[in-house]
Design an enzyme around this catalytic site. Sequence first.
Site, PDB file in Angstrom:
ATOM      1  CB  CYS A  48      30.181  34.233  43.139  1.00 59.56           C
ATOM      2  SG  CYS A  48      28.353  34.226  42.148  1.00 59.56           S
ATOM      3  CG  HIS A  58      44.797  47.482  42.255  1.00 58.13           C
ATOM      4  ND1 HIS A  58      46.050  47.625  41.673  1.00 58.13           N
ATOM      5  CD2 HIS A  58      44.281  48.247  42.009  1.00 58.13           C
ATOM      6  CE1 HIS A  58      46.070  48.912  41.003  1.00 58.13           C
ATOM      7  NE2 HIS A  58      44.838  49.488  41.368  1.00 58.13           N
TER       8      HIS A  58
END
Length: 258
Positions: free
Chosen positions: A138, A130
Amino acid sequence: MVDAGPVQDGLIGEVAGLLRDADRVTALTGAGISTESGIPDFRGPQGVWTKDPKAERLSTLQAYLEDPELRVRAWRLRMEHPAWDASPNAGHRALAELERKGKLHALVTQNIDGLHQKAGTSPDRLIEIHGTLREVMCMSCDDRAPMEAALARVRAGEPDPPCRTCGGILKSATISFGQPLNQGDMERARAAAEASDVFLAIGTSLTVYPVAYLPGVAARAGARVVVMNAEPTAYDRSADVVVRASIGRVLPEIVARV
């Protein structure tokens, strides 16, 4: 299946015996292994989302991209995240010790706190399925940078700091709802499960898919499956052993006997 209320010495010995006889152990860890380090889980009785269902929206990608005010709140919460002051607990250290004993060949974690690395788990054996809170990414150009650099900008007065490369939206390098998992990481996790003799599911409710499929993948390949979690999980009926006790207490005892 063996279900332990108070964990008996025989149960600890049984799990230790499985690990001693194994050539390849894979562990899957969830939020439950980090609660003893002061990091709350999400879905437990005192979980973040249990106590505040609206907080789950902060982890939804589309809402994060569309709502500047939500991003500002998210950055404030990142600065206050308990992971920055947390230390690995005995459960994290026990898994690092299991690796040093030559048994643990892969550690798949759903956690984003970085405590397995701090405990000494080797980066090449760790799969952060995860993502990690310790970096930012970004959403436009995929540039990555240390989280601390972004938090320094927030403290300096940028409530929602943009990417310095392209001006895009920055987010923690974690997997949000609506964001696909890294397929390379998922393939590594599946391969590790299939190759294991023993599969440990530790501190995870096994309700988040596709990661929750991994115990079944391991079992179909012939592995023995051990579940350690404070609350019942979706896999309890199929597991070979179920341990309901403090992970930080019982896991070191097990590993010490391996």
